[in-house]
Design an enzyme around this catalytic site. Sequence first.
Site, PDB file in Angstrom:
ATOM      1  CG  HIS A   1      -1.910  -1.122   1.209  1.00  0.00           C
ATOM      2  ND1 HIS A   1      -2.272  -1.836   2.321  1.00  0.00           N
ATOM      3  CD2 HIS A   1      -2.616  -1.632   0.163  1.00  0.00           C
ATOM      4  CE1 HIS A   1      -3.179  -2.739   1.964  1.00  0.00           C
ATOM      5  NE2 HIS A   1      -3.395  -2.632   0.664  1.00  0.00           N
TER       6      HIS A   1
ATOM      7  CG  HIS B   1       0.239  -3.885   5.475  1.00  0.00           C
ATOM      8  ND1 HIS B   1      -0.661  -3.524   4.514  1.00  0.00           N
ATOM      9  CD2 HIS B   1       0.721  -5.106   5.113  1.00  0.00           C
ATOM     10  CE1 HIS B   1      -0.735  -4.489   3.612  1.00  0.00           C
ATOM     11  NE2 HIS B   1       0.090  -5.458   3.947  1.00  0.00           N
TER      12      HIS B   1
ATOM     13  CD  GLU C   1      -0.706   0.490   4.525  1.00  0.00           C
ATOM     14  OE1 GLU C   1      -1.937   0.421   4.608  1.00  0.00           O
ATOM     15  OE2 GLU C   1       0.027  -0.499   4.391  1.00  0.00           O
TER      16      GLU C   1
ATOM     17  CD  GLU D   1      -2.012  -3.358   9.525  1.00  0.00           C
ATOM     18  OE1 GLU D   1      -1.584  -2.222   9.221  1.00  0.00           O
ATOM     19  OE2 GLU D   1      -2.808  -4.002   8.814  1.00  0.00           O
TER      20      GLU D   1
HETATM   21 ZN   LIG Z   1      -1.742  -1.751   4.320  1.00  0.00          ZN
END
Ligand SMILES: [Zn+2]
Length: 1146
Positions: free
Chosen positions: A798, A895, A801, A980
């Site tokens: 992504h 992420h 990010e 994350e």
């Molecule tokens: Zn992500």
Amino acid sequence: MTAPPTSSSGLEVLLSALQNDGDVESTLNTLNILDELLSAGTDRRIHYMISKGGSEALLSALVNTGCSFCPNYTVLLLLLHLLAKVGHRDRGIGRKAQDAGAVLVTLNLLKHNITHAKRAAACLWVIQVFSSSVSTANLIGANHGLDIIFHLIPQYTTKHLHTIRAAINAFAALLSTKANVRSVVCKGYVSSLLRLYEDWHSKDTQHVAIAIRLTLLCCLQKVTHSTAGRQAFISQGGIRLLYQTTQTCLSKGLESLVEPSVQLLRKCLPKTRLPLTSDQSAYTFPLPGRPGAVPDVDLAPDDSSEESDDDEAEENEEAESRDYDEDLETDLNKLRLRPDPDRPKELLLQYSRLCPELSHDFEELDLSSASSSSSSSSSSSSDEEAVLLSRVSPCSSRRDRRRSDSSSNLSTSSSGCHSEIEGHSERHTEEHTPAAAQLKPRDFHSHSSILSTSPVSRTMTGEQRGDAPPGLRGDEQVDEEEEEGAEESHHCTMIDRLLESHGACVPHHEPKLYRAAAARTRSIPGFSILAFPDFWGHLPPPGHEPMAPRKPNIQRQKVFEDIQRFLNTDDIINQVVFDLEDSSLQSPSESLRFFSNFECGNLRKAVQVRRYEYDLILNADANSSQHTQWFYFEVSNMVTDVPYRFNVINCEKSNSQFNYGMQPVLYSVREALEGRPHWVRTGTEICYFRNHFCPAQDRRRTTFYTLTFTVTFRHNEDVCYLAYHYPYTYSALKAHLKVLQKSVDPSQVFFRQQILCGSLAGNSCPVVTITASPTSRAWKDLHQLRNRPYIVLTGRVHPGESNASWVMKGTLEFLCSSDPVAQSLREAFVFKIIPMLNPDGVINGTNRCDLNSEDLNRQWCKPDPVLSPTIYHAKGFLYYLNSIGQTPLVFCDYHGHSRKKNVFLYGCSVKETLWQSGSAVNTVGLKEDPGYRTIPKTLDRIAPAFSFNSCNYLVEKSRSATARVVVWREMGVLRSYTMESTYNGCDQGIYKGLQTGTRELQEMGMKFCQSLLSVTKDMKAVYSRSLISSINLDHNILDHKSHNCFEDDEPPCVEEIEYSSDCPALKGCDLDSDINSNMSDSDEEEYGDEGHRVAKQQRGSMGQLQQPSLKSHLLPHLIRPASTDTLSEMKHTCNGRNFSNGHLTS
Ligand SMILES: [Zn+2]
């Protein structure tokens, strides 16, 4: 009357007595007893009475009494009051009233008693209670109930406030249906309501009628649920009126009126289309095999007014959380059985080239190391790769062409450097030509002369786009050696001299390498300018950066400023000062200058709203009209000490850490030149809230959110960069890998950078191998190397990010370092790292998607080889490892998480998923290795930013195509994770209350590696003890860990303004106190100045528990001696919390 026999309860006897039309006196007695009973106990008594048919009994008594030729109002009043009390707690009262024929009877009674304050009030409460049912409310509306009641609401008065309140409450209750709202709007009542509100607002100087004013707002709130109602509200000057009255309320501290007013204003503020010609991204990219860009805009002209009535109802986030448990995968087959591979086995052989450690013969170990080290490490291109390289001839021919172009240009630029500077300074004739060492930040604004990547603009042509088979071009090094050769001739440019005198000495960063890497990067618009921070480098600032305190009522204040924009246009400039699609646009000399035409840049348009305020519009993801959130742009021409307000007006996420202490980041060129090359958290007055903008063309009901923040720049005429988060470009990755490769000692570290595949736009997707070089070429050592378990790490799928890239940077640097833990990790494992799965997205400044406008982390089930090449080949490579018996021990995809704090992992567990979902599947016989928890547990001990409590191991259906789930299920990797990392900071541990910087993110990358020691197998005994102790294990960290329960996303913002249709004015206790106080007026005919008394009562009952005296029986003076005996007897039982055989238990 005596206590009933055991066969039926006293209550049932009373209720049946009520329905059997008796004489007035016995009816009165019955009602009084009932009243006494219900007043003494809790709501449970009323509910018990309802369950025993209490409502029906009262309704039938009402119809019997109300229909008589000359009704007895003593009985009627008592009946109405009891009915209001009971009905208020009976959800079925509306329907029951209709069935009993009581609705029109009550309305009729009201009509005949409109001059009789007390009777009217009693009827109005009952009407209010009946209106809880839509059909009953509509029935009353259809029988002129709205008109009758509305005319009971006069201009400001201090008389009969009770009745007026009852009328407004009944009116508001009737407005809960669409039909009634439509009728009221048609009759022009919106204007009347506004005038009424204005009148009461201006004349109620003693604030004795706050409740009435609040309910008037509530009525306005309800009529503006319809489009026509909002239009009427606006055309009748509602916005200005509400805005002005609210300002008075604010100054008088009338908080209870401010919030509903602001809510109403926000709802009614006319929707404004974004000032764009198209919602489609300014960047389009023709996809292979598809004719032209496919717009994803749904242009169906479907915006009927009827539908938009409910546009407040849809909230994307709500749906997400509501369906969470249903989203869990409970199909055991899908959880446990591996699906068939998505491609034939033959296609996997091509990935053997990505395991050079398995075939490399390590000849160089026999040579004298020092002189040959650098060449040996880069001479890895195999015959196969040479073949692959020659296959992509368009690229190499292009390279040759460019090289010849650039060499001629470069010579011009090195000799003509000075004149370029002069040419630039013509725009600032008052200034002397700056010598290189005195270069000022604004000189960097002349991008083309100084920060250009290469003299040749690199726009894309068809041949580069998809005709070469995706990827497998070969080894990266070959290209880069050429680039460095060209670089040599560049040495005497001004930027070089500047680097010499001011160079930042950022570890693992070389500006010249960066420029060389950037020159090879292909972007849709053909970027030729570097953003200064990416080129110059960034050092984390010294010291910690605490989360920003939220200013009280900041959202309200910003909303007011936005409303002022609508009301008072005197100071509004509304001039476009930057447009990504219009490079000829000249910004006025007074305004800030914006620029975003560089790698990762994202700013589509800047509009100067007021002198020091700018609306910023972000560019949607390429080939898409959505996903705006990431921003990165340059701003210059500022004046120091002036607070500039920036509003990013087309954000899409419904909430943001910006509401919880997070700040955007800023980089100042002047500060960098003075030796402080830092991205720093910046901005005050930060707030993230839903706004009144809507898409330029898109007919879908997208809601936008504003991120507003204020920046006071430290220097005049600086050049600054502002970003959502610390930028990390694709070119930065390429340069970084190059630096790392040069930094390692090949006798210790086996480091290979290869190309996984080409991206859609023709950028290479690097894959890095890191492991320990064998100590010798002996069979034993090579055998050990070739049997090391694999760890596969991926990241930045992504593009928005960027935190993921900084964590990855920490991982890469640690694994290449001489740290003893790193050394043993290299000896224990082979690391395969794909640091950037979405190069094109990163380069073009998208937030979520790749150029195919797809979220690549939803493509893992069946990735398209042409449209999602990086995922296709990453998965292919994992299949290959699988096929050679080297299934990775650990897989982790890095992420960033925009709505949570801390760093945490998502893993996969069959058992936990089934448990959480409440599935009926018997898990007793299910065997599951609990080893998936080892790494999170270790991280919780060693990584300060990590929060074990935020981890979960649930397999959601909606995540079935993510890397984590697919690698777990299809490759059988037990430890398959998504990591994350927060954009904001931590709420636990030693970083509690601090925003994370790149230092902490990189540290997380390092700690993740260290945690892998906990999963070493045979090496465990040898290494674990000594090495875990060598990891700097701060025991304070352990103690700081909070172990409270699983935290979900942040709660709604403290200040969140809901668009709910519920009106706080209509609370149950208000109704009760109204009824009670109305009845305690000893003489119903006596009209006096009620103002002060009512105000006193309102204050008394405001949110407080009611006084027992207020809750006592309604008509004390009407209780006859005969019934008092019975009552005291009953009361006795009541006090014992028991009445009639335990039927009434409180
Ligand atoms: Zn992500």
